[in-house]
Motif scaffolding. Structure first.
Motif, short mmCIF file in Angstrom:
data_model
loop_
_atom_site.label_atom_id
_atom_site.label_comp_id
_atom_site.label_asym_id
_atom_site.label_seq_id
_atom_site.Cartn_x
_atom_site.Cartn_y
_atom_site.Cartn_z
N ILE A 1 -3.91 15.28 -0.72
CA ILE A 1 -4.60 14.00 -0.66
C ILE A 1 -5.76 13.98 -1.67
O ILE A 1 -6.09 12.93 -2.25
N ASN B 1 -6.54 -5.58 -2.33
CA ASN B 1 -5.20 -5.55 -1.73
C ASN B 1 -4.12 -6.14 -2.63
O ASN B 1 -3.11 -6.69 -2.15
N LYS C 1 -1.68 10.38 7.30
CA LYS C 1 -2.43 9.38 8.04
C LYS C 1 -3.27 8.49 7.13
O LYS C 1 -4.00 7.62 7.61
N PHE C 2 -3.16 8.71 5.83
CA PHE C 2 -4.00 7.97 4.89
C PHE C 2 -3.25 6.78 4.30
O PHE C 2 -2.08 6.88 3.94
N LYS C 3 -3.96 5.66 4.18
CA LYS C 3 -3.42 4.45 3.57
C LYS C 3 -4.18 4.20 2.27
O LYS C 3 -5.40 4.14 2.25
N ILE C 4 -3.44 4.06 1.19
CA ILE C 4 -4.05 3.85 -0.13
C ILE C 4 -3.68 2.46 -0.61
O ILE C 4 -2.50 2.10 -0.67
N SER C 5 -4.70 1.68 -0.96
CA SER C 5 -4.49 0.29 -1.37
C SER C 5 -5.05 0.06 -2.76
O SER C 5 -5.80 0.87 -3.30
N ASN D 1 -0.88 -6.05 -5.09
CA ASN D 1 0.37 -5.28 -5.11
C ASN D 1 1.00 -5.49 -6.47
O ASN D 1 1.52 -6.56 -6.78
N PRO E 1 0.83 -1.21 0.00
CA PRO E 1 0.00 0.00 0.00
C PRO E 1 0.86 1.25 0.00
O PRO E 1 2.07 1.19 0.26
N MET E 2 0.21 2.38 -0.26
CA MET E 2 0.88 3.67 -0.27
C MET E 2 0.36 4.47 0.92
O MET E 2 -0.84 4.50 1.19
N TYR E 3 1.29 5.13 1.62
CA TYR E 3 0.90 5.93 2.79
C TYR E 3 1.17 7.40 2.48
O TYR E 3 2.23 7.76 1.96
N TRP E 4 0.14 8.19 2.81
CA TRP E 4 0.30 9.64 2.66
C TRP E 4 -0.26 10.28 3.91
O TRP E 4 -1.46 10.36 4.10
#
Length: 453
Positions: free
Chosen positions: A420, A353, A345-349, A355, A340-343
């Motif tokens: 975001i 799920n 506090k946000f998690k983007i999947s 990859n 996943p990608m984190y930006w």
């Protein structure tokens, strides 16, 4: 008048001198007087008979002329006299791009009652309830006898119903001519056409006004006396429209979906060839709007135009096309796709799920519908340029299509275009638009980047 004596003295003396009877002279004079009186009486009687005969000739002649006039005219129901300004009842036809009829006018009749002229209100009420099952005989009889002088019964009727009411034969039941709107293709293109109803009306005529769709959006054009004889040609193709509706309905049933919509456009000129929203309705019998609940649950709701949705992965093509236009990437360029990608506090999947990383080509970002790849491309572009691009595609404004519902269906855009939002907008989240917005934006890309309003 000089009255001659019956016994003139000179003649009496002459008669006596001659030895004649004087009474004979009186008798002769009396006969002459009676003959004169009889002649005068006969002359007066003949004059009176001549005048009376002439009067009879004139009277019967007038009756004959009137009967001849009535025999030479079409029978019509008596109508109340018109008052006030004339009601404009005419309306132009609507056709598809090939001249095939989509909406026209049908001559019919309205039914009204003048209860004070009715001979047998109870019988008329019972007969009307038989002809029109939605009418209640007892309620009709009550209204016929409560003292009112006028009562609308039906705004439109079929020819069979008109004949059945004629057969009742009550002089208090009268007809008023009407032009009603007819949609010969039923449900086909219902949301585009919208529908029509009666506006100002009287017993002698009623205006037909648009209530939704193109009927309302172009109401002034359709009612313009100078253009009534010229049909309004739409860009729709009825063959394409029918095929689209059939395919979409089959897909909706197969997927057990609540609703479905489709838009087909000519990318070169922006013309809409088909626009479908399911479920739909028959504009000949347009249902009432929902009194409560979600308006989108009504078949009247045009999902192609009024439905504003987060359109998800369909937005990824915008990020890729803009990046290519700016020269930031090519179809073969590799971008970060590690999930996943984190930006912050946000998690983007990715979906389910997945990859697809660590790297994906720009082509594969589209092929695999990678959220992470689209997000990284959007960050290369930047928020300001992304906003300008989406706005240029018309995704921030109402669509200019000629439907009355279009101006009220504006896209939902965040007030603050943060980083975001830049990321989520790349894969169609955080920005909501209608399917027609999406079709118009895709048409611009398919047209070599040239948007046609």
């Amino acid at each position: 008048m000089i009255r001659i004596p019956l016994r003139p003295l000179a003649r009496i003396l002459s008669a006596r001198a001659a030895g004649d009877n004087p009474d004979r002279i009186e008798h002769e004079n009396r006969v002459l007087r009676n003959d004169a009186l009889r002649d005068r009486a006969r002359a007066r009687a003949e004059g009176r008979l001549l005048m009376l005969g002439l009067a009879f000739v004139l009277a019967f002649g007038a009756i004959g002329v009137r009967m001849a006039v009535l025999a030479g005219t079409d029978p019509v129901e008596p109508q109340a006299a018109a008052s006030g300004a004339a009601i404009l009842a005419q309306r132009a036809d609507i056709t598809d791009r090939n001249g095939r009829l989509m909406a026209t006018n049908l001559l019919t009749n309205a039914l009204y009652a003048q209860p004070k002229d009715m001979v047998d209100p109870a019988r008329a009420a019972a007969a009307l309830a038989t002809i029109f099952p939605d009418l209640d005989a007892s309620d009709l009889e009550r209204r016929f006898t409560d003292g009112r002088s006028f009562l609308w019964l039906r705004r439109v009727m079929s020819p069979e119903q008109v004949q059945a009411v004629h057969d009742i034969g009550d002089p208090g039941l009268l007809f008023g001519p009407r032009e009603m709107r007819l949609y010969p293709n039923g449900h086909l293109a219902a949301h585009v056409l919208g529908g029509a109803s009666f506006g100002a009306e009287g017993v002698h005529s009623a205006e037909v006004i648009g209530t939704a769709g193109v009927e309302k959006a172009l109401d002034a054009r359709l009612r313009d006396p100078g253009q009534v004889g010229t049909p309004l040609a739409l860009s729709l193709d009825l063959t394409v429209q029918a095929a689209t509706e059939e395919v979409l309905a089959a897909g909706m049933k197969m997927m057990n979906a609540k609703a479905a919509t489709a838009v087909l456009m000519d990318v070169h000129n922006g013309e809409v060839l088909a626009l479908v929203s399911l479920p739909d309705f028959d504009p000949n019998d347009r249902p009432l709007p929902l009194a409560s609940g979600d308006a989108a649950d009504s078949p009247l709701f045009n999902r192609a135009v009024q439905g504003v949705y987060e359109l998800g992965s369909t937005f990824k093509i915008f990020a890729v096309s803009q990046a290519m236009e700016l020269g930031l990437v090519t179809p073969e360029s590799m971008v970060d796709a590690k999930a996943p990608m984190y930006w912050g506090k946000f998690k983007i999947s990715e979906f389910e799920n997945h990859n697809y990383g660590p790297l994906l080509s720009v082509t594969d970002v589209i092929v695999k519908s990678s959220n992470i790849g689209a997000a990284h491309i959007a960050m290369m572009i930047g928020g300001l340029r992304q906003q300008a691009f989406l706005k240029a595609l018309g995704l921030f404004d109402a669509t200019p299509v000629e439907l009355i519902e279009a101006p009220g269906a504006r896209p939902i855009v965040p007030a603050n275009w943060s980083e975001i939002v830049t990321i989520t907008a790349a894969y169609g989240h955080g920005v909501a638009a209608s399917p027609l917005h999406l079709a118009a934006a895709y048409a611009a890309i398919a047209n070599g980047g040239l948007a046609v309003p």
